[in-house]
Motif scaffolding. Structure first.
Motif, mmCIF file in Angstrom:
data_model
loop_
_atom_site.group_PDB
_atom_site.id
_atom_site.type_symbol
_atom_site.label_atom_id
_atom_site.label_comp_id
_atom_site.label_asym_id
_atom_site.label_seq_id
_atom_site.Cartn_x
_atom_site.Cartn_y
_atom_site.Cartn_z
ATOM 1 N N ALA A 14 -6.801 13.545 6.423
ATOM 2 C CA ALA A 14 -5.910 13.237 5.060
ATOM 3 C C ALA A 14 -5.599 11.749 5.230
ATOM 4 C CB ALA A 14 -5.156 14.398 4.545
ATOM 5 N N GLY A 15 -4.528 11.549 3.932
ATOM 6 C CA GLY A 15 -4.598 9.664 4.186
ATOM 7 C C GLY A 15 -4.789 8.079 4.307
ATOM 8 N N GLY A 16 -6.381 8.442 4.905
ATOM 9 C CA GLY A 16 -7.380 7.119 4.249
ATOM 10 C C GLY A 16 -6.770 6.859 3.294
ATOM 11 N N GLU A 17 -7.135 7.159 1.978
ATOM 12 C CA GLU A 17 -7.012 6.838 0.978
ATOM 13 C C GLU A 17 -5.663 6.048 0.347
ATOM 14 O OE1 GLU A 17 -8.691 9.267 -1.786
ATOM 15 O OE2 GLU A 17 -10.921 9.031 -0.669
ATOM 16 N N GLY A 18 -4.759 7.246 1.091
ATOM 17 C CA GLY A 18 -3.422 6.293 1.034
ATOM 18 C C GLY A 18 -3.132 4.663 1.053
ATOM 19 N N GLN A 19 -3.918 4.790 2.737
ATOM 20 C CA GLN A 19 -3.175 3.739 3.620
ATOM 21 C C GLN A 19 -4.158 2.725 2.664
ATOM 22 O OE1 GLN A 19 -4.821 4.012 7.454
ATOM 23 N NE2 GLN A 19 -2.719 5.747 7.792
ATOM 24 N N TYR A 20 -5.513 2.382 2.508
ATOM 25 C CA TYR A 20 -5.876 1.618 1.541
ATOM 26 C C TYR A 20 -5.517 1.821 0.373
ATOM 27 C CZ TYR A 20 -9.936 -0.676 -1.091
ATOM 28 O OH TYR A 20 -10.594 -1.329 -1.390
ATOM 29 N N ALA A 21 -4.828 2.621 0.300
ATOM 30 C CA ALA A 21 -3.905 2.241 -1.688
ATOM 31 C C ALA A 21 -2.744 1.104 -1.784
ATOM 32 C CB ALA A 21 -3.404 3.376 -2.673
ATOM 33 N N HIS A 22 -2.548 1.642 -0.795
ATOM 34 C CA HIS A 22 -0.548 0.614 -0.163
ATOM 35 C C HIS A 22 -1.497 -0.604 0.263
ATOM 36 C CE1 HIS A 22 2.990 0.685 0.958
ATOM 37 N NE2 HIS A 22 2.767 -0.565 1.563
ATOM 38 N N ALA A 23 -2.384 -0.628 1.415
ATOM 39 C CA ALA A 23 -3.308 -1.936 1.594
ATOM 40 C C ALA A 23 -3.699 -2.612 0.756
ATOM 41 C CB ALA A 23 -4.081 -2.358 2.493
ATOM 42 N N ARG A 24 -4.077 -2.471 -0.413
ATOM 43 C CA ARG A 24 -4.466 -3.491 -1.806
ATOM 44 C C ARG A 24 -3.641 -3.875 -2.408
ATOM 45 N NH1 ARG A 24 -5.813 -1.287 -6.114
ATOM 46 N NH2 ARG A 24 -7.427 -2.517 -7.092
ATOM 47 N N GLU A 25 -2.251 -2.852 -2.189
ATOM 48 C CA GLU A 25 -0.336 -3.653 -2.863
ATOM 49 C C GLU A 25 -0.064 -4.409 -2.429
ATOM 50 O OE1 GLU A 25 1.544 -0.449 -5.574
ATOM 51 O OE2 GLU A 25 0.945 0.528 -4.105
ATOM 52 N N VAL A 26 -0.510 -4.077 -1.084
ATOM 53 C CA VAL A 26 0.225 -5.541 -0.107
ATOM 54 C C VAL A 26 -0.362 -7.098 0.262
ATOM 55 C CG1 VAL A 26 2.164 -4.079 -0.162
ATOM 56 C CG2 VAL A 26 0.200 -4.421 1.989
ATOM 57 N N ALA A 27 -1.446 -6.950 0.246
ATOM 58 C CA ALA A 27 -2.624 -7.999 1.114
ATOM 59 C C ALA A 27 -2.304 -9.035 0.270
ATOM 60 C CB ALA A 27 -4.006 -6.925 0.738
ATOM 61 N N PRO A 28 -1.669 -9.410 -1.329
ATOM 62 C CA PRO A 28 -1.947 -11.048 -1.249
ATOM 63 C C PRO A 28 -0.220 -10.838 -1.546
ATOM 64 C CG PRO A 28 -1.891 -8.638 -3.966
ATOM 65 C CD PRO A 28 -2.293 -8.137 -2.225
ATOM 66 N N GLU A 29 0.067 -10.364 -0.322
ATOM 67 C CA GLU A 29 1.555 -11.043 0.403
ATOM 68 C C GLU A 29 1.106 -12.259 1.361
ATOM 69 O OE1 GLU A 29 4.784 -11.094 -1.300
ATOM 70 O OE2 GLU A 29 4.031 -9.968 -3.260
ATOM 71 N N LEU A 30 -0.109 -11.837 1.751
ATOM 72 C CA LEU A 30 -0.319 -12.828 3.093
ATOM 73 C C LEU A 30 -1.025 -14.023 2.714
ATOM 74 C CD1 LEU A 30 -2.592 -9.803 4.665
ATOM 75 C CD2 LEU A 30 -0.563 -11.443 6.449
ATOM 76 N N LEU A 31 -1.424 -14.179 1.084
ATOM 77 C CA LEU A 31 -1.818 -15.371 1.116
ATOM 78 C C LEU A 31 -0.766 -16.749 1.361
ATOM 79 C CD1 LEU A 31 -4.231 -14.274 -1.580
ATOM 80 C CD2 LEU A 31 -4.667 -14.950 0.617
ATOM 81 N N GLY A 32 -1.308 -17.731 2.121
ATOM 82 C CA GLY A 32 -1.125 -19.015 1.976
ATOM 83 C C GLY A 32 0.098 -19.190 3.390
ATOM 84 N N GLU A 33 -0.084 -17.911 3.746
ATOM 85 C CA GLU A 33 1.230 -17.676 4.788
ATOM 86 C C GLU A 33 0.715 -18.445 6.430
ATOM 87 O OE1 GLU A 33 4.380 -16.977 5.135
ATOM 88 O OE2 GLU A 33 4.984 -15.698 3.937
#
Length: 406
Positions: free
Chosen positions: A92-111
């Motif tokens: 359990a938890g795989g889909e939760g990891q993916y959902a959280h990653a979707r939310e924070v991924a844009p923070e990486l752009l431009g870094e």
């Protein structure tokens, strides 16, 4: 206010800019050689060949393991470099990891991808309302590992060499052949195959309700492999303190390399008592999800072998902090699972580590790790040295890209 006072005040505000021109200092961001242009995340499910059971299944706490969920992160820069990392979850938890990653991924752009530690902190605080350990940091682990992979590739070095390797190969042991779902005949056959493959140790599962069965299985494997190969056992947290002492003492005749997870993962005090009472070394830590939890194990002298898991603690950045604590305390290390990542980290650890061999994950990658003479060789390929296979793409159930596709 006089003119001279005003001039003194304004010159103070300009001091930083003057010093930057005079001494060659740079404002934040001006030293960046490259920027993150795109991030791709994927959720993939790896099917296992059969249902796998350990003591947690036999005690009714979990169902057999049939597949493993992976979160892959692929980070690409404006200069065309790419880093690949992953996290994972069982049951359990795989889909939760993916959902959280979707939310924070844009923070990486431009870094600047070289600023790995600062980016880790940024991502953690982006999702801090759901915690700074556990699922939240396991989601960002995939990004962190990808950034370290990219950083080593930019340097043209294997990650172990970028970190500063103590060795070019690491002692390795196999776990995937010793589960309780396999008969003792199968476990013995797997142990012989492990030795023939150049792997230096065999770990088998224990922790059954009837401990006499555990002792019979250990005795059979010990007789089969003799003294030419190390033997470990893993109770997967299913003993209480009195059982762990009793069975631990019964196991001492087999000269085991360690007893793993004899107690609940969060019972640092109990593990410390066992470490003092038993002649066999104690290993634990794989279920912990933060630096602070490992720090407590180390401070209490609860482990002879600490077993951190980079995807579970939030990536390589926090894993390196755990390594520093362990090195200072002279604790040995045997990272859990994820050998493609942990081989490099173990090679950079001072105190004679082990790395865990699992063949389950091999279909996910195009490359293979080599074993000989009881050890696993650090690959000469830059970065972590692996790339995702077509089968990994085929097992992908969801994927999303952020940023430019160029």
């Amino acid at each position: 206010m006089t003119d001279s006072t005003f001039l003194d005040f304004t010159s103070a505000t300009e001091t930083s800019a003057v010093n930057e021109r005079h001494f060659g200092a740079l404002r934040p961001g001006e030293a960046s050689l490259d920027r993150i242009a795109s991030v791709r995340i994927s959720h993939a499910v790896l099917p296992l060949k059969g249902a796998i059971s350990d003591a947690k299944v036999l005690t009714g706490r979990q169902k057999p393991l049939r597949d493993i969920a992976f979160l892959f992160a692929e980070i690409r820069t404006e200069a065309g470099l790419e880093g690949v990392g992953y996290s994972y979850s069982k049951r359990a938890g795989g889909e939760g990891q993916y959902a959280h990653a979707r939310e924070v991924a844009p923070e990486l752009l431009g870094e600047d991808p070289s600023d790995v530690q600062r980016i880790w902190t940024k991502l953690v605080w982006a999702g801090a309302s759901v915690g700074r350990s556990g699922l939240a940091t396991q989601a960002i682990a995939a990004f962190d590992i990808a950034l370290w992979d990219l950083k080593a590739k930019r340097a043209g070095l294997p990650l172990a060499k970028l970190l500063g390797a103590h060795r070019d190969s690491v002692a390795c042991y196999n776990t995937s052949g010793g589960f309780l779902s396999s008969s003792i005949e199968e476990v013995v056959e797997n142990a012989h195959a492990t030795a023939a493959a150049g792997i230096g140790g065999v770990k088998i599962k224990v922790g059954q309700p009837d401990t006499r069965i555990d002792l019979k299985r250990v005795a059979a494997v010990k007789e089969a492999v003799g003294d030419g190969i190390d033997l470990m056992v893993d109770a997967n947290q299913q003993w209480n303190r009195s059982t762990a002492i009793r069975v631990g003492r019964a196991l001492e005749e087999f000269d085991l390399t360690w007893i793993e997870e004899p107690l609940d993962a969060y019972d640092a005090e109990g593990h410390a008592d066992l470490a003092r009472e038993l002649a066999t070394p104690i290993a634990t830590g794989e279920m912990l999800t933060s630096v602070a939890e490992h720090a407590e194990l180390i401070a209490r002298r609860s482990v002879d072998f600490m077993q951190p898991d980079a995807p579970r603690v939030g990536g390589i950045t926090p894993f390196l902090k755990i390594m520093a604590l362990g090195e200072h305390a002279r604790v040995r290390m045997a990272p859990h699972f994820a050998m493609e990542i942990h081989l490099h980290l173990a090679a950079a650890y001072e105190h004679d580590p082990w790395v865990e061999h699992f063949d389950w994950l091999e279909p996910l990658f195009n490359e293979r790790l080599e074993t000989a003479g009881g050890r696993m060789a650090v690959p000469a390929r830059p970065g972590l040295g692996f790339s995702l296979s077509e089968r990994a793409r085929a097992w992908t159930t969801a994927s999303e890209r952020f940023g430019s596709h160029g």
